[in-house]
Design a protein around this motif. Structure first.
Motif, PDB file in Angstrom:
ATOM      1  N   LEU A 195     -31.950  28.824   4.236  1.00  0.00           N
ATOM      2  CA  LEU A 195     -31.204  28.001   5.174  1.00  0.00           C
ATOM      3  C   LEU A 195     -31.771  28.152   6.581  1.00  0.00           C
ATOM      4  N   VAL A 196     -32.091  29.387   6.972  1.00  0.00           N
ATOM      5  CA  VAL A 196     -32.666  29.637   8.297  1.00  0.00           C
ATOM      6  C   VAL A 196     -34.004  28.922   8.445  1.00  0.00           C
ATOM      7  N   ASN A 197     -34.855  29.004   7.421  1.00  0.00           N
ATOM      8  CA  ASN A 197     -36.171  28.382   7.483  1.00  0.00           C
ATOM      9  C   ASN A 197     -36.088  26.858   7.521  1.00  0.00           C
ATOM     10  N   LYS A 198     -34.996  26.315   7.092  1.00  0.00           N
ATOM     11  CA  LYS A 198     -34.779  24.876   7.187  1.00  0.00           C
ATOM     12  C   LYS A 198     -34.253  24.495   8.566  1.00  0.00           C
ATOM     13  N   ALA A 199     -33.405  25.334   9.140  1.00  0.00           N
ATOM     14  CA  ALA A 199     -32.746  25.004  10.400  1.00  0.00           C
ATOM     15  C   ALA A 199     -33.649  25.188  11.619  1.00  0.00           C
ATOM     16  N   LEU A 200     -34.521  26.190  11.612  1.00  0.00           N
ATOM     17  CA  LEU A 200     -35.305  26.488  12.809  1.00  0.00           C
ATOM     18  C   LEU A 200     -36.274  25.377  13.209  1.00  0.00           C
ATOM     19  N   PRO A 201     -37.085  24.822  12.298  1.00  0.00           N
ATOM     20  CA  PRO A 201     -37.943  23.714  12.731  1.00  0.00           C
ATOM     21  C   PRO A 201     -37.148  22.490  13.167  1.00  0.00           C
ATOM     22  N   ARG A 202     -35.987  22.275  12.554  1.00  0.00           N
ATOM     23  CA  ARG A 202     -35.139  21.166  12.990  1.00  0.00           C
ATOM     24  C   ARG A 202     -34.640  21.402  14.415  1.00  0.00           C
ATOM     25  N   VAL A 230     -32.336  35.543  13.297  1.00  0.00           N
ATOM     26  CA  VAL A 230     -30.993  35.068  13.640  1.00  0.00           C
ATOM     27  C   VAL A 230     -29.909  36.080  13.289  1.00  0.00           C
ATOM     28  N   LYS A 231     -30.254  37.136  12.548  1.00  0.00           N
ATOM     29  CA  LYS A 231     -29.302  38.177  12.144  1.00  0.00           C
ATOM     30  C   LYS A 231     -28.189  37.560  11.266  1.00  0.00           C
ATOM     31  N   GLY A 232     -27.152  38.326  11.028  1.00  0.00           N
ATOM     32  CA  GLY A 232     -26.063  37.819  10.201  1.00  0.00           C
ATOM     33  C   GLY A 232     -26.435  37.819   8.724  1.00  0.00           C
ATOM     34  N   TRP A 233     -25.644  37.077   7.945  1.00  0.00           N
ATOM     35  CA  TRP A 233     -25.781  37.085   6.492  1.00  0.00           C
ATOM     36  C   TRP A 233     -26.218  35.737   5.945  1.00  0.00           C
ATOM     37  N   LEU A 234     -26.944  34.969   6.727  1.00  0.00           N
ATOM     38  CA  LEU A 234     -27.361  33.650   6.284  1.00  0.00           C
ATOM     39  C   LEU A 234     -28.529  33.744   5.304  1.00  0.00           C
ATOM     40  N   PRO A 235     -28.540  32.890   4.287  1.00  0.00           N
ATOM     41  CA  PRO A 235     -29.697  32.861   3.383  1.00  0.00           C
ATOM     42  C   PRO A 235     -30.956  32.476   4.157  1.00  0.00           C
ATOM     43  N   GLN A 236     -32.066  33.151   3.874  1.00  0.00           N
ATOM     44  CA  GLN A 236     -33.298  32.877   4.604  1.00  0.00           C
ATOM     45  C   GLN A 236     -33.781  31.457   4.386  1.00  0.00           C
ATOM     46  N   ALA A 295     -21.671  20.395  16.066  1.00  0.00           N
ATOM     47  CA  ALA A 295     -21.617  19.900  14.690  1.00  0.00           C
ATOM     48  C   ALA A 295     -23.026  19.845  14.111  1.00  0.00           C
ATOM     49  N   GLY A 296     -23.147  20.266  12.882  1.00  0.00           N
ATOM     50  CA  GLY A 296     -24.448  20.239  12.228  1.00  0.00           C
ATOM     51  C   GLY A 296     -25.313  21.451  12.494  1.00  0.00           C
ATOM     52  N   ASN A 297     -24.831  22.396  13.292  1.00  0.00           N
ATOM     53  CA  ASN A 297     -25.594  23.621  13.560  1.00  0.00           C
ATOM     54  C   ASN A 297     -25.459  24.553  12.355  1.00  0.00           C
ATOM     55  N   LEU A 298     -26.513  24.604  11.545  1.00  0.00           N
ATOM     56  CA  LEU A 298     -26.455  25.368  10.307  1.00  0.00           C
ATOM     57  C   LEU A 298     -26.391  26.871  10.550  1.00  0.00           C
ATOM     58  N   ILE A 299     -26.977  27.326  11.636  1.00  0.00           N
ATOM     59  CA  ILE A 299     -27.045  28.757  11.897  1.00  0.00           C
ATOM     60  C   ILE A 299     -25.758  29.291  12.506  1.00  0.00           C
ATOM     61  N   GLY A 300     -25.071  28.478  13.280  1.00  0.00           N
ATOM     62  CA  GLY A 300     -23.857  28.931  13.936  1.00  0.00           C
ATOM     63  C   GLY A 300     -24.141  29.507  15.309  1.00  0.00           C
ATOM     64  N   LEU A 319     -24.869  44.853  29.415  1.00  0.00           N
ATOM     65  CA  LEU A 319     -24.489  43.749  28.538  1.00  0.00           C
ATOM     66  C   LEU A 319     -24.833  44.086  27.086  1.00  0.00           C
ATOM     67  N   PRO A 320     -24.058  44.977  26.470  1.00  0.00           N
ATOM     68  CA  PRO A 320     -24.268  45.268  25.041  1.00  0.00           C
ATOM     69  C   PRO A 320     -23.813  44.063  24.207  1.00  0.00           C
ATOM     70  N   PRO A 321     -24.044  44.085  22.886  1.00  0.00           N
ATOM     71  CA  PRO A 321     -23.576  42.988  22.032  1.00  0.00           C
ATOM     72  C   PRO A 321     -22.102  42.667  22.265  1.00  0.00           C
ATOM     73  N   GLN A 322     -21.798  41.369  22.345  1.00  0.00           N
ATOM     74  CA  GLN A 322     -20.458  40.931  22.694  1.00  0.00           C
ATOM     75  C   GLN A 322     -19.600  40.667  21.459  1.00  0.00           C
ATOM     76  N   PRO A 323     -18.313  41.022  21.506  1.00  0.00           N
ATOM     77  CA  PRO A 323     -17.418  40.721  20.384  1.00  0.00           C
ATOM     78  C   PRO A 323     -17.352  39.212  20.147  1.00  0.00           C
ATOM     79  N   GLY A 324     -17.368  38.831  18.888  1.00  0.00           N
ATOM     80  CA  GLY A 324     -17.271  37.420  18.552  1.00  0.00           C
ATOM     81  C   GLY A 324     -18.602  36.700  18.462  1.00  0.00           C
ATOM     82  N   PHE A 325     -19.710  37.383  18.814  1.00  0.00           N
ATOM     83  CA  PHE A 325     -21.027  36.762  18.750  1.00  0.00           C
ATOM     84  C   PHE A 325     -21.953  37.589  17.853  1.00  0.00           C
ATOM     85  N   VAL A 326     -22.823  36.905  17.151  1.00  0.00           N
ATOM     86  CA  VAL A 326     -23.925  37.552  16.461  1.00  0.00           C
ATOM     87  C   VAL A 326     -25.107  37.529  17.415  1.00  0.00           C
ATOM     88  N   ARG A 327     -25.630  38.702  17.771  1.00  0.00           N
ATOM     89  CA  ARG A 327     -26.760  38.753  18.705  1.00  0.00           C
ATOM     90  C   ARG A 327     -28.065  38.591  17.933  1.00  0.00           C
TER      91      ARG A 327
END
Length: 285
Positions: free
Chosen positions: A256-263, A248-254, A176-181, A210-218
């Motif tokens: 949001l990522v820049n807020k989540a990583l230092p946290r 972090v890859k994916g389609w997250l706004p940067q 819970a609270g993991n903004l990146i997923g 071990l290539p990229p796994q289904p269901g995960f963003v690598r």
């Protein structure tokens, strides 16, 4: 021939080494020792075989398979060494760092924008453990990290290369609270030691089985590093520096990522402190 090339490279690099900052110079000296030992034990390096690997294993003589495996080991060793060296260059750079956040316990996180508009974060803290204890927790027993860090689902070591390099697969937890997923990471991890510091470095890598796994963003780490330096008057305590450099890859706004990583850095350090407290002998009774 390899020793002659190594000496030539050392001579060419000498003026650059003299201009290096302290952490880089100490780490480079440790790298040189590792390379020298490795050249005595391994054949000449060539790129690892990422394709037709299983077919080659069935048809090649045992001697050729051993050589291919050695080449792959050298690839991971060099990848880890280069990642650590590049990360230390970022940490040691003086320009561009800005305070990002400060915790009440004294932890401070700085940020810097690299070429390509990637933002990296440098956490600095003091921890109540020696560099050797932290090296044991963060590298030697890395597969146990999920036991004290709820943000990690699991870490599995896929391959060891000697005693200072490994390839790992990490899966983050659905918390819970993991903004990146939830993400997974395939990384090479490497450590080195000078007289006063322990260095842990890493970066994203490839692993054929071990290539990229289904269901995960690598996601991709690196180059990243942790520097563990004993406090001058308290060798049982450590000045902890952590460079977090992640795509972090994916389609997250940067934003949001820049807020989540230092946290995430602050949360990791909090859980590490709790683990260190629980490990103290007086708290095990």
């Amino acid at each position: 021939m390899q020793r002659a090339v190594l000496k030539l490279c050392c001579g060419i690099s000498y003026p650059h080494v003299r201009s290096m900052a302290g952490l880089q110079r100490a780490a480079l000296a440790a790298f040189g020792q590792e390379i020298s030992v490795h050249l005595q034990r391994r054949p000449a390096w060539s790129p690892p075989r990422w394709t037709r690997h299983q077919q080659d294993e069935k048809t090649q003589p045992a001697e050729q398979r051993t050589t291919a495996l050695a080449d792959e080991d050298v690839f991971y060793l060099r990848r880890g060494q280069e990642a650590l060296h590049e990360a230390l260059e970022i940490v040691e750079s003086k320009d561009g760092w800005k305070p990002e956040m400060a915790e009440k316990n004294g932890d401070v996180i700085y940020s810097k924008v690299l070429l390509g508009n990637r933002k990296v974060f440098r956490l600095e803290a003091e921890l109540d453990a020696s560099p050797e204890e932290l090296h044991d927790i963060l590298f030697v027993r890395v597969e146990e990290m999920h036991e004290w860090n709820p943000n990690i689902r699991r870490i599995r070591v896929l391959k060891h290369v000697g005693g200072n390099t490994m390839v790992t697969h990490e899966v983050s937890a659905e918390t819970a609270g993991n903004l990146i997923g939830q993400r997974d990471f395939l990384s090479v991890r490497h450590w080195s030691k000078s007289e006063s510091c322990v260095y842990l470095g890493g970066a994203a890598t490839q692993f054929e089985s071990l290539p990229p796994q289904p269901g995960f963003v690598r996601a991709e780490d690196g180059p990243t590093c942790i520097v563990l330096q004993p406090l001058q008057d308290h060798p049982d305590r450590t000045h902890f520096i952590w460079l977090l450099n992640m795509d972090v890859k994916g389609w997250l706004p940067q934003s949001l990522v820049n807020k989540a990583l230092p946290r995430a850095q602050a949360d990791f350090t909090k859980h590490l402190r709790l683990h260190l407290t629980a490990q103290k002998p007086e708290n095990r009774r």
